[in-house]
Design an enzyme around this catalytic site. Structure first.
Site, mmCIF file in Angstrom:
data_model
loop_
_atom_site.group_PDB
_atom_site.id
_atom_site.type_symbol
_atom_site.label_atom_id
_atom_site.label_comp_id
_atom_site.label_asym_id
_atom_site.label_seq_id
_atom_site.Cartn_x
_atom_site.Cartn_y
_atom_site.Cartn_z
ATOM 1 N N GLY A 299 0.827 -1.192 0.000
ATOM 2 C CA GLY A 299 0.000 0.000 0.000
ATOM 3 C C GLY A 299 0.868 1.251 0.000
ATOM 4 O O GLY A 299 1.144 1.815 -1.034
ATOM 5 N N SER B 235 4.636 -5.514 -3.913
ATOM 6 C CA SER B 235 4.404 -4.081 -3.997
ATOM 7 C C SER B 235 5.136 -3.340 -2.875
ATOM 8 O O SER B 235 6.333 -3.503 -2.697
ATOM 9 C CB SER B 235 2.897 -3.806 -3.995
ATOM 10 O OG SER B 235 2.631 -2.489 -4.451
ATOM 11 N N TYR B 236 4.422 -2.537 -2.065
ATOM 12 C CA TYR B 236 5.108 -1.804 -1.005
ATOM 13 C C TYR B 236 5.673 -2.730 0.067
ATOM 14 O O TYR B 236 6.543 -2.330 0.848
ATOM 15 C CB TYR B 236 4.185 -0.758 -0.361
ATOM 16 C CG TYR B 236 4.966 0.257 0.459
ATOM 17 C CD1 TYR B 236 5.601 1.331 -0.161
ATOM 18 C CD2 TYR B 236 5.099 0.118 1.828
ATOM 19 C CE1 TYR B 236 6.358 2.229 0.565
ATOM 20 C CE2 TYR B 236 5.850 1.012 2.574
ATOM 21 C CZ TYR B 236 6.479 2.064 1.948
ATOM 22 O OH TYR B 236 7.239 2.952 2.666
ATOM 23 N N ASP C 64 3.051 -5.241 -15.591
ATOM 24 C CA ASP C 64 2.754 -4.280 -14.525
ATOM 25 C C ASP C 64 3.440 -2.954 -14.839
ATOM 26 O O ASP C 64 4.649 -2.923 -15.068
ATOM 27 C CB ASP C 64 3.259 -4.823 -13.186
ATOM 28 C CG ASP C 64 3.132 -3.820 -12.043
ATOM 29 O OD1 ASP C 64 2.198 -2.988 -12.091
ATOM 30 O OD2 ASP C 64 3.949 -3.890 -11.112
ATOM 31 N N HIS D 183 0.622 -6.849 -11.834
ATOM 32 C CA HIS D 183 1.227 -6.507 -10.553
ATOM 33 C C HIS D 183 1.108 -7.634 -9.523
ATOM 34 O O HIS D 183 2.075 -7.961 -8.849
ATOM 35 C CB HIS D 183 0.552 -5.238 -10.014
ATOM 36 C CG HIS D 183 1.196 -4.641 -8.813
ATOM 37 N ND1 HIS D 183 2.478 -4.135 -8.836
ATOM 38 C CD2 HIS D 183 0.738 -4.448 -7.549
ATOM 39 C CE1 HIS D 183 2.783 -3.655 -7.637
ATOM 40 N NE2 HIS D 183 1.748 -3.840 -6.832
#
Length: 464
Positions: free
Chosen positions: A83, A179-180, A385, A437
């Site tokens: 996030g 991701s994060y 992605d 992603h």
């Protein structure tokens, strides 16, 4: 490390020696027995809360699935989504790699034939507080959210969780995420590694697995721009302006008006498609997700943080998850509600994202430390992605200057090319051909095979 945590660990270690063969004894209160619509399965799963700070009432929600077979012989894998502010339960557990996937009507779940708990015991954590069902009773806790706060709470969570499931205290641990979580995972792994100097806190950390990970802000941002240009999302002219006016290594780059305008043009074009999956449709129509079909763009032009983009890879799936987790009977089954009071659950908390203050510009120094320590590091990229594209990851890895031990080559699944991979001294990098992603959503079968190879420490299959 505070005395309370050390005492907790000591008691855990003592207890595991007496009941190591009965790993779910203390977790029985969290056993999930009546999840609505659940397919019949032969494994146990548990959900509930672990308090990481008694004084403040800071509490994290987890969902844990034992391996489908021989759970006592298989490792423990902690999965984190990013996030920052997005749910590992809503994404990882029930859209990607868990045994139960939210169904398209948002009212039920279906069995995932490619769940990663075929190969490991899978633990999903909603972190930090404010994500999903995780919370604090002390409002000022929310003022401190950032990378370091998140890592320390996740570390405390692990030790407290071992009290519920003592046999996992000495089990091989792998930490994975996307991701994060490209920052969360190495930061937590570093904390484990550093604290392992104290034998009473030792955790058997063996490796980390990172998918389309945010790694090094400057290279992530350069890769995003270059990928957009190389995939015909933006014009030659826009790319030329960025190349000439943007210095992503500088804290002052966002003071350059030409740079900002050109970057805004990249993000404007990405609003027209799904930045998380360039070649699949966006969610359009009379669904609850139609209001969110445009990419939410948040520009953070501050001295300590590169710009970030908040969004989900499939707005429709996000809404199915929201509908499912906001059912009273579901919340009761997961032990987050007494069956009378409904907790408001969202897949991402935008306020956390907006207020995030502490973000390391690069986790590559942590990579170097973990490589020296012999921790296995595998990184993979879905190559469609645009958010954290394959170019960003290649640029970041290249700055490490690691010697190549196995040259770039295809890897195969079911006799087809699944992607390409290269092995370095201390790190393996692989691509997934045609995946966005959240790779397991696009390539569930090959993702599971890749995960199995990672756990075994074996190269992905390099022949048909």
């Amino acid at each position: 490390m505070d005395f309370g945590l050390k005492l907790t660990v000591f008691l855990t270690s003592a207890f595991v020696s007496t009941i190591s063969s009965v790993h779910h004894v203390l977790g029985n209160d969290d056993l999930v027995t009546n999840l609505p619509g659940q397919p019949a399965v032969d494994f146990h799963h548990y959900a509930g809360y672990v308090t990481v700070n008694e004084k403040n009432g800071r509490t994290l929600f987890y969902w844990f699935y034992e391996a489908m077979s021989h759970p006592d012989d298989k490792p423990l894998v902690l999965w984190l989504n990013g996030g920052p502010g997005c749910s590992s339960v809503g994404y990882g557990a029930t859209q990607e790699i868990g045994p139960f996937i939210v169904d398209t009507d948002g009212q039920g779940i279906k069995f995932n034939n490619f769940s990663w708990n075929k190969e490991a015991n899978m633990l999903f954590l909603e972190s930090p507080i404010g994500v999903g069902f995780s919370y604090s009773n002390t409002s000022t806790d929310y003022d401190h959210l950032g990378d370091e706060f998140t890592a320390h709470d996740a570390y405390t969570f692990l030790h407290k969780w071992f009290l519920k499931f003592p046999s996992y205290r000495t089990r091989n641990l792998y930490i994975a995420g996307e991701s994060y979580a490209g920052k969360y995972v190495p930061e937590l792994a570093e904390l484990v590694h550093d604290n392992n100097k104290d034998p009473s806190l030792h955790i058997e950390l063996k490796g980390i697995l990172l998918g389309n990970p945010e790694t090094y802000d400057a290279e992530d941002w350069r890769g995003l721009v270059d990928y957009a240009w190389s995939h015909a999302v933006v014009s030659d002219e826009t790319h030329k302006i960025i190349s000439e006016s943007c210095d992503f290594n500088s804290n002052d780059t966002w003071g350059n008006e030409d740079c900002c305008k050109a970057v805004d043009e990249v993000l404007k074009q990405y609003k027209e498609i799904d930045i998380f999956s360039l070649y699949t449709p966006v969610c359009i129509g009379d669904t609850a997700g139609s209001d969110h079909k445009s990419l939410q763009v948040m520009m953070k032009r501050t001295s300590n943080m590169m710009p970030r983009i908040l969004g989900g890879f499939d707005p429709c799936l996000d809404d199915y998850a929201k509908a499912f987790y906001n059912r009273l009977d579901v919340q009761k089954a997961l032990h987050v509600s007494d069956g009378h009071y409904l907790r408001n659950w969202s897949i991402c908390n935008k306020k956390i994202f907006d207020d995030w203050a502490d973000s390391k510009p690069s986790v590559l120094p942590i990579y170097k430390k973990l490589i020296v320590a012999g921790v296995r590091i595998w990184v993979y990229s879905g190559d469609t992605d645009g958010r954290v594209p394959v170019l960003s990851t290649r640029y970041s890895i290249n700055t490490l200057g690691l010697p190549i031990t196995k040259a770039w080559r295809p890897w195969y699944h079911k006799k087809q090319v699944s992607g390409w991979f290269q092995e370095y001294k201390g790190l393996t990098f692989a691509t997934f051909r045609g995946a966005g992603h959240a790779v397991p959503c696009f390539k569930p079968s090959s993702s599971l095979a890749f995960f199995s190879a990672f756990l075994l420490g074996e190269s992905p299959p390099s022949s048909r």
